[in-house]
Scaffold this motif. Sequence first.
Motif, PDB file in Angstrom:
ATOM      1  N   UNK A 292       0.841  -1.210   0.000  1.00 21.46           N
ATOM      2  CA  UNK A 292       0.000   0.000   0.000  1.00 21.46           C
ATOM      3  C   UNK A 292       0.867   1.248   0.000  1.00 21.46           C
ATOM      4  N   UNK A 293       1.953   1.222   0.776  1.00 20.77           N
ATOM      5  CA  UNK A 293       2.840   2.401   0.802  1.00 20.77           C
ATOM      6  C   UNK A 293       3.562   2.585  -0.524  1.00 20.77           C
ATOM      7  N   UNK A 294       3.822   1.489  -1.247  1.00 18.15           N
ATOM      8  CA  UNK A 294       4.557   1.584  -2.516  1.00 18.15           C
ATOM      9  C   UNK A 294       3.674   1.980  -3.693  1.00 18.15           C
ATOM     10  N   UNK A 295       2.343   2.036  -3.500  1.00 14.61           N
ATOM     11  CA  UNK A 295       1.470   2.420  -4.615  1.00 14.61           C
ATOM     12  C   UNK A 295       1.709   3.885  -4.971  1.00 14.61           C
ATOM     13  N   UNK A 296       1.929   4.184  -6.248  1.00 16.81           N
ATOM     14  CA  UNK A 296       2.328   5.560  -6.614  1.00 16.81           C
ATOM     15  C   UNK A 296       1.167   6.557  -6.612  1.00 16.81           C
ATOM     16  N   UNK A 297      -0.030   6.116  -6.899  1.00 16.29           N
ATOM     17  CA  UNK A 297      -1.131   7.072  -7.072  1.00 16.29           C
ATOM     18  C   UNK A 297      -1.792   7.518  -5.781  1.00 16.29           C
ATOM     19  N   UNK A 298      -1.416   6.963  -4.649  1.00 19.44           N
ATOM     20  CA  UNK A 298      -2.079   7.285  -3.384  1.00 19.44           C
ATOM     21  C   UNK A 298      -1.340   8.409  -2.676  1.00 19.44           C
ATOM     22  N   UNK A 299      -2.108   9.451  -2.304  1.00 25.11           N
ATOM     23  CA  UNK A 299      -1.503  10.614  -1.641  1.00 25.11           C
ATOM     24  C   UNK A 299      -2.057  10.835  -0.239  1.00 25.11           C
ATOM     25  N   UNK A 300      -3.290  10.396  -0.007  1.00 26.24           N
ATOM     26  CA  UNK A 300      -3.944  10.651   1.284  1.00 26.24           C
ATOM     27  C   UNK A 300      -4.001   9.362   2.116  1.00 26.24           C
ATOM     28  N   UNK A 301      -4.088   9.490   3.441  1.00 28.39           N
ATOM     29  CA  UNK A 301      -4.244   8.287   4.287  1.00 28.39           C
ATOM     30  C   UNK A 301      -5.539   7.533   4.025  1.00 28.39           C
ATOM     31  N   UNK A 302      -6.623   8.257   3.646  1.00 30.55           N
ATOM     32  CA  UNK A 302      -7.889   7.593   3.352  1.00 30.55           C
ATOM     33  C   UNK A 302      -7.748   6.673   2.141  1.00 30.55           C
ATOM     34  N   UNK A 303      -7.011   7.133   1.115  1.00 30.42           N
ATOM     35  CA  UNK A 303      -6.779   6.296  -0.058  1.00 30.42           C
ATOM     36  C   UNK A 303      -5.978   5.046   0.281  1.00 30.42           C
ATOM     37  N   UNK A 304      -4.982   5.192   1.169  1.00 31.79           N
ATOM     38  CA  UNK A 304      -4.209   4.018   1.596  1.00 31.79           C
ATOM     39  C   UNK A 304      -5.096   3.020   2.336  1.00 31.79           C
ATOM     40  N   UNK A 305      -5.997   3.549   3.202  1.00 32.06           N
ATOM     41  CA  UNK A 305      -6.908   2.664   3.948  1.00 32.06           C
ATOM     42  C   UNK A 305      -7.822   1.905   2.999  1.00 32.06           C
ATOM     43  N   UNK A 306      -8.353   2.586   1.970  1.00 30.74           N
ATOM     44  CA  UNK A 306      -9.219   1.913   0.993  1.00 30.74           C
ATOM     45  C   UNK A 306      -8.456   0.836   0.223  1.00 30.74           C
ATOM     46  N   UNK A 307      -7.215   1.140  -0.155  1.00 27.12           N
ATOM     47  CA  UNK A 307      -6.399   0.141  -0.856  1.00 27.12           C
ATOM     48  C   UNK A 307      -6.119  -1.052   0.058  1.00 27.12           C
ATOM     49  N   UNK A 308      -5.870  -0.780   1.361  1.00 27.17           N
ATOM     50  CA  UNK A 308      -5.611  -1.858   2.330  1.00 27.17           C
ATOM     51  C   UNK A 308      -6.818  -2.789   2.443  1.00 27.17           C
ATOM     52  N   UNK A 309      -8.037  -2.216   2.486  1.00 25.73           N
ATOM     53  CA  UNK A 309      -9.249  -3.035   2.582  1.00 25.73           C
ATOM     54  C   UNK A 309      -9.408  -3.925   1.351  1.00 25.73           C
ATOM     55  N   UNK A 310      -9.122  -3.376   0.169  1.00 28.92           N
ATOM     56  CA  UNK A 310      -9.268  -4.161  -1.056  1.00 28.92           C
ATOM     57  C   UNK A 310      -8.245  -5.297  -1.123  1.00 28.92           C
ATOM     58  N   UNK A 311      -7.014  -5.014  -0.708  1.00 30.81           N
ATOM     59  CA  UNK A 311      -5.983  -6.068  -0.718  1.00 30.81           C
ATOM     60  C   UNK A 311      -6.296  -7.147   0.323  1.00 30.81           C
ATOM     61  N   UNK A 312      -6.817  -6.741   1.493  1.00 24.09           N
ATOM     62  CA  UNK A 312      -7.174  -7.726   2.528  1.00 24.09           C
ATOM     63  C   UNK A 312      -8.314  -8.620   2.060  1.00 24.09           C
ATOM     64  N   UNK A 313      -9.288  -8.042   1.306  1.00 26.49           N
ATOM     65  CA  UNK A 313     -10.381  -8.854   0.774  1.00 26.49           C
ATOM     66  C   UNK A 313      -9.862  -9.842  -0.258  1.00 26.49           C
ATOM     67  N   UNK A 314      -8.925  -9.397  -1.105  1.00 25.49           N
ATOM     68  CA  UNK A 314      -8.371 -10.307  -2.103  1.00 25.49           C
ATOM     69  C   UNK A 314      -7.571 -11.435  -1.447  1.00 25.49           C
ATOM     70  N   UNK A 315      -6.891 -11.138  -0.335  1.00 22.74           N
ATOM     71  CA  UNK A 315      -6.140 -12.175   0.376  1.00 22.74           C
ATOM     72  C   UNK A 315      -7.039 -13.081   1.223  1.00 22.74           C
ATOM     73  N   UNK A 316      -8.327 -12.693   1.415  1.00 22.28           N
ATOM     74  CA  UNK A 316      -9.279 -13.435   2.239  1.00 22.28           C
ATOM     75  C   UNK A 316      -8.836 -13.509   3.710  1.00 22.28           C
ATOM     76  N   UNK A 317      -8.246 -12.415   4.174  1.00 27.45           N
ATOM     77  CA  UNK A 317      -7.769 -12.366   5.557  1.00 27.45           C
ATOM     78  C   UNK A 317      -8.247 -11.110   6.281  1.00 27.45           C
ATOM     79  N   UNK A 318      -9.281 -10.481   5.740  1.00 29.59           N
ATOM     80  CA  UNK A 318      -9.773  -9.267   6.375  1.00 29.59           C
ATOM     81  C   UNK A 318     -10.284  -9.550   7.793  1.00 29.59           C
ATOM     82  N   UNK A 319     -11.021 -10.663   7.958  1.00 29.43           N
ATOM     83  CA  UNK A 319     -11.567 -11.005   9.285  1.00 29.43           C
ATOM     84  C   UNK A 319     -10.438 -11.270  10.280  1.00 29.43           C
ATOM     85  N   UNK A 320      -9.364 -11.966   9.838  1.00 30.99           N
ATOM     86  CA  UNK A 320      -8.245 -12.268  10.739  1.00 30.99           C
ATOM     87  C   UNK A 320      -7.528 -10.997  11.167  1.00 30.99           C
TER      88      UNK A 320
END
Length: 614
Positions: free
Chosen positions: A92-120
């Motif tokens: 998430x920190x290495x993504x170039x297009x993200x400038x705000x903390x809210x954008x990083x949080x949204x990207x984190x949620x999407x990656x956690x859903x793809x990994x199927x580990x959001x609940x953990x």
Amino acid sequence: MAVKDPTAVERANLLNMAKLSIKGLIESALSFGRTLDSDYPPLQQFFVVMEHCLKHGLKVKKSFLSYNKTIWGPLELVEKLYPEAEEIAASVRDLPGLKTPLGRARAWLRLALMQKKMADYLRYLIIQRDLLSEFYEYHALMMEEEGAVIVGLLVGLNVIDANLCVKGEDLDSQNEEDIGGKERNVQIAAILDQKNYVEELNRQLNSTVSSLHARVDSLEKSNTKLIEELAIAKNNIIKLQEENHQLRSENTLILMKTQHHIEVTKVDVDAELQTYKHSRQGLDEMYNEARRQLREESQLRQKVEICGGERSSTVGPAVSYDRENELMVQVSMKHEIELAMKLLEKDIHEKQDTLIGLRQQLDEVKAINIEMYQKLQVSEDAMKEKNEIIGRLEDKTNQITATMKQLEQRLQQAEKVQMEAENEDEKFKQECISKSESLQKEISQKEKQLVQLETDLKIEKEWRQTLEDDLQREKATSFHLRVETQQIICLKKEFLKLQDKNRQLKKMCHDQEEALQELACKLSESKLKIEDIKEANKALQGQVWLKDKEATHCKLCEKEFSLSKRKHHCRNCGEIFCNACSDNELPLPSSPKPVRVCDSCHAFLIQRCSSNMP
């Protein structure tokens, strides 16, 4: 009715929205049958709802420029608590297009859903509440039980396969636009109110049904207790009846035995009495005969003794010996009779003792009979009381059966009402589901607006908090001002005292000023008289009249004279001026007619005239 906590209502609404969004996402994804992408509407709605849940009760962090309030702070904690989350945070920190903390949080949620580990990840975050308290208020959703429920619901998302492109999306500005209007907010509020009303009705019906079930259970328990008590009472009654029967049988046996014994003893006593009487009669007869024989013998002895003297010579020794033998026999017979009499007397005494013992036994048997009769009466009274208790218990059982029938009827009616309510509830739920499906799209749009409104609300809350801080400061300043006002009041008192002194001084000053004014008036009059005298002297001596050649400039404005700007003499001072600076006419002591005078002389003369006026 108790007033509900608004934060609790917010948490319940967010929990319901999360349930609906997760359930709808799972059902639609399973029916869709392939991997989900970023443009899938239920998935977008789910991320919006999760963002709202994570933002609830988030603390505001003040910076030099503005107030910061994002969900990236608590999500960044997962990296420290769960080492496997370091990869997501780094990506998430290495993504170039993200400038705000809210954008990083949204990207984190999407990656956690793809990994199927959001609940953990979120489970590890919720466990550490002491760390979460730095980011959330105590009443936030993530700090309460609703957060754990949502984390449990997120486990069901592991069946979903998602392929989301995080690089191409503008996550910083996504879902921050205000699209909806007031009408949609009103519709959503009305739907939520209807849902809450239906839930409240269902809760009330469930509570009434549960209360009825509880009453039926309590009545059944009481009925079973009464039945058990009745059975115990019946068993006790049966035992008492058996004991009574045994006592009666024993009593009858004892009575029979005692009567038989009494009859036997009576027969024995009668027989003994008869034998005693017969023996007594026989003994009496024998005694009387013995006495008669003794008398006869004594008479014979007397006769023998009398005759013995007469016939001693004639009767031989053989006859005397026979008589002595008879006498010895009679004496022995007498001794035997006496012994028999003694034996009879002993026997009589023994019989009397046996009679006394038999009478005592009879008395004891009578006492036992009386006791048994009393016990019989007591047992009969107890039987009557037990029969009365049995009658009462039977009445109670009849009443309980009647109440049970009534309660069963009420239960049947309540079950019918519950069935009707459940049918209505199912119909209403179907209608609500249809309405919710139709309004989900509008809700997804409204949620965007809600995000903005919530941010505005949070900003207003922060602003309100700052205003409260300012209020506290103002209260402190007002306290200082009150202290200062008290000091000012003291100063006022001193000021009033000084005012009194000042008034006195003013009076003195006013009196002195009046005296000075009078002196000044006299002095001004004397000065005017002196000036008049001087002017008169000047007029008499002749004024200095400046020549035209000597003056090239106006004495007042100092402008150069020309053909257009001509020279004019002041008739009072004799100096040369331009037309603008000497455009005044006044009567002078030297000439009663008004003549040209310069501005300075005009002002001086008018001031002198005004001071001369009374």
